[in-house]
Design an enzyme around this catalytic site. Structure first.
Site, PDB file in Angstrom:
ATOM      1  CE  LYS A   1      -1.775   6.054  -3.055  1.00 44.91           C
ATOM      2  NZ  LYS A   1      -3.167   5.712  -3.385  1.00 44.91           N
TER       3      LYS A   1
ATOM      4  CE  LYS B   1      -5.177  -2.252   1.640  1.00 44.51           C
ATOM      5  NZ  LYS B   1      -6.551  -1.829   1.886  1.00 44.51           N
TER       6      LYS B   1
ATOM      7  CE  LYS C   1      -5.737   6.003   5.380  1.00 47.83           C
ATOM      8  NZ  LYS C   1      -6.987   6.562   4.989  1.00 47.83           N
TER       9      LYS C   1
END
Ligand code: TRP
Length: 326
Positions: free
Chosen positions: A195, A113, A198
């Site tokens: 994976k 992140k 979104k």
């Protein structure tokens, strides 16, 4: 009795990967009478990335409605929003004082992140796994059903529980993660090496639980496939394995049965069958979701927070007592 705890961030509409990889597992655990389940909407975690306030507010309600519409029964399980039980933050602080910088620097989610969002590597993002440990440890949790990507965070919760217990005496139950083999990783439709997510560049990567059946069908028909024409999974068929996995989880048929069913047929027939299955699931889910009002879900969350708070307050009082604060 086993205490089960898990949570999802209210950052966006959830997608099929969230359901098949995590929440489906919750529903199965919640159906067993020996389990006492708590499912949280982890809104404080969501704040580690900037959220538009009005959208965040709406998403908190939407995630809670999603829990119900996917089959979590608030009469049996506790459903609440993290920020409504302030003991999470209190315990988070205490655990911050025993968590090591080095172990948090090793968290792969933090590394990912912070690489993705270099302009906002905030302290909350760094401490994210510690707050997650607090979520878990506050409720004497035995089992934490999560997707594979959260395993490292649950390990940290275990380490912090053991460390605290060693310093201050037996206080926390040491939790374990529950990761379902099948469906633990639903991959992107446009790129089966990653994976389903979104935050993917293309909306063709994922099927949102809010997609209309027509949109979902288009995405499935466009999904990448492997070379070859046979509907048969295998080590060299990542795209097909993923689609077979999704089909199997939604329909309840085994991958072997599906391969038999589509023997001699091509990818087109197979994808049509999968799209039918996805459509059935989405229509059912969306009907249930739309039947829940904002007022109705707010009431569920308030009642859930009341139940959670009772446990959380007792635990915080014990912790305060152990560490020597008033
Ligand atoms: N970090 C989890 C995720 O992104 C969400 C989460 C926060 C969680 N607190 C938790 C999951 C406690 C399980 C238990 O998926």
């Amino acid at each position: 009795m086993s205490r089960i705890f898990s949570g999802v961030q209210p950052t966006n509409n959830l997608h099929l990967g969230n359901y098949l990889g995590a929440i489906k597992n919750w529903v199965e655990l919640a159906a067993q009478p020996k389990n006492d389940c708590i499912f949280c909407v982890v809104d404080l975690h969501a704040l580690t990335v900037y959220q538009e306030p009005e959208i965040l507010r709406a998403n908190i309600l939407a995630v809670a409605k999603t829990y119900l519409a996917l089959g979590i029964d608030p009469a049996k399980s506790t459903i609440f929003a993290q920020s409504q039980v302030k003991e999470h933050v209190q315990l988070g602080w205490v655990l911050n004082t025993i968590a090591k910088m080095g172990e948090l620097e090793r968290m792969t989610q933090f590394k990912d992140k912070s690489a993705q969002n270099k302009n906002n590597i905030n302290l909350g993002l760094f401490a994210y796994p510690v707050l997650m440990a607090a979520d878990i440890l506050l409720y004497d949790t035995n089992l934490v059903p999560v997707g594979e990507d959260q395993k490292q965070h649950v390990e940290l919760a275990r380490d912090l529980a053991l460390r605290f217990n060693k310093l201050y005496g037996e206080t926390f139950v040491v939790p374990e993660s529950v990761i379902k083999k099948d469906g633990a990783r639903v991959m992107g439709l446009d790129d089966p090496s990653k994976k389903m997510s979104k935050s993917a560049v293309s909306a063709n990567n994922y099927i949102s639980l809010m997609d209309t059946p027509a949109v979902a069908r288009k995405k499935i028909m466009k999904a990448v496939t492997d070379s070859g024409a046979e509907v048969k999974g295998g080590a060299d068929k990542p795209a097909l394995n993923n689609l077979l996995g999704i089909y199997s989880l939604l329909s309840g048929a085994s991958v072997k049965d599906l391969e038999k069913q589509y023997a001699g047929k091509g990818y087109g027939d197979f994808k049509t069958g999968l799209a039918d299955e996805v459509e059935k699931f989405l229509v059912n889910f969306q009907n249930k979701f739309n039947a829940i009002s904002d007022k109705g879900i707010e009431k569920v969350l308030t009642e859930g927070a009341g139940k959670a708070r009772q446990l959380a307050v007792a635990k915080i009082n014990l912790v305060k007592n152990k560490i020597g604060i008033l």
